[in-house]
Write a protein that holds these residues in place. Structure first.
Motif, PDB file in Angstrom:
ATOM      1  N   ALA A  21      -8.256 -24.752 -22.469  1.00 49.30           N
ATOM      2  CA  ALA A  21      -8.337 -24.478 -20.845  1.00 49.30           C
ATOM      3  C   ALA A  21      -8.589 -23.042 -20.794  1.00 49.30           C
ATOM      4  N   SER A  22      -8.225 -22.045 -21.661  1.00 51.05           N
ATOM      5  CA  SER A  22      -8.192 -20.830 -21.304  1.00 51.05           C
ATOM      6  C   SER A  22      -9.657 -20.374 -21.747  1.00 51.05           C
ATOM      7  N   VAL A  25     -11.889 -21.670 -18.827  1.00 50.60           N
ATOM      8  CA  VAL A  25     -11.824 -20.932 -17.729  1.00 50.60           C
ATOM      9  C   VAL A  25     -12.474 -19.417 -17.827  1.00 50.60           C
ATOM     10  N   VAL A 122     -12.258 -19.277  -9.462  1.00 50.87           N
ATOM     11  CA  VAL A 122     -10.838 -19.294  -9.976  1.00 50.87           C
ATOM     12  C   VAL A 122     -10.395 -20.412  -9.476  1.00 50.87           C
ATOM     13  N   ALA A 125     -11.803 -23.639 -11.162  1.00 53.45           N
ATOM     14  CA  ALA A 125     -11.572 -23.698 -12.742  1.00 53.45           C
ATOM     15  C   ALA A 125      -9.881 -24.021 -12.802  1.00 53.45           C
ATOM     16  N   LEU A 126      -9.225 -23.642 -11.918  1.00 50.86           N
ATOM     17  CA  LEU A 126      -7.782 -23.530 -12.309  1.00 50.86           C
ATOM     18  C   LEU A 126      -6.829 -24.143 -11.124  1.00 50.86           C
ATOM     19  N   LEU A 130      -4.486 -28.097 -10.023  1.00 50.47           N
ATOM     20  CA  LEU A 130      -3.015 -28.316 -10.456  1.00 50.47           C
ATOM     21  C   LEU A 130      -2.380 -28.635  -9.112  1.00 50.47           C
TER      22      LEU A 130
END
Length: 150
Positions: A21-22, A25, A122, A125-126, A130
């Motif tokens: 993920a990091s 991203v 942002v 992507a993240l 969530l």
């Protein structure tokens, strides 16, 4: 000699998930900024930190600390931004070895134009992936990691 505590299946899954993920991203943000604003992600972060600072300037050593980068790496990024007119350097009046990086009006405008696309990236992507409670857990967990490594 200390015995190695190998990662169990759950821990490996968390570690591998974090790594993938990091990296993904970071790659998505880097690509978006390059395509839309002609900036690298580190350059964008320099502009953000300077925009948030009093007088839009910081000592280079403080800026490197905030960005968690080496002084030489920061010097390179500042040089690139300086060539574009986004940043200027000035000597510290109280310390002959001290140098300030200052955001120019042109740099502030570049940041202002880049920010909406970056925030969208942002979110894509993240953030929007969530649930709200997951965001809270992520913020607490990564905050603890950052605190421990400081």
């Amino acid at each position: 000699m200390t015995r190695t505590r190998w990662l169990d299946e759950r821990e490996r899954a968390a570690w591998r998930g974090f790594l993938e993920a990091s990296h993904r991203v970071e790659r998505a943000l880097e690509q978006q900024l390059k395509e839309d604003a002609g900036l690298s992600h580190p350059q964008y972060e320099v502009l953000v930190r300077l925009a948030d600072a009093p007088g839009r300037e910081l000592r280079m050593t403080e800026l490197a600390r905030l960005l968690i980068t080496s002084k030489s790496g920061l010097t390179y990024q500042i040089g690139q931004l300086e060539k574009r007119g986004h940043v200027r350097r000035r000597s510290c009046p109280t310390d002959v070895r001290g140098v300030f990086a200052q955001l120019t009006d042109q740099g502030y405008e570049a940041l202002r134009q880049a920010a909406p696309g970056h925030v969208d990236a942002v979110r894509t992507a993240l953030i929007d992936v969530l649930e709200p409670d997951e965001l809270d857990v992520l913020a607490r967990a990564l905050g603890r990691v950052g605190h421990r490594l400081r």
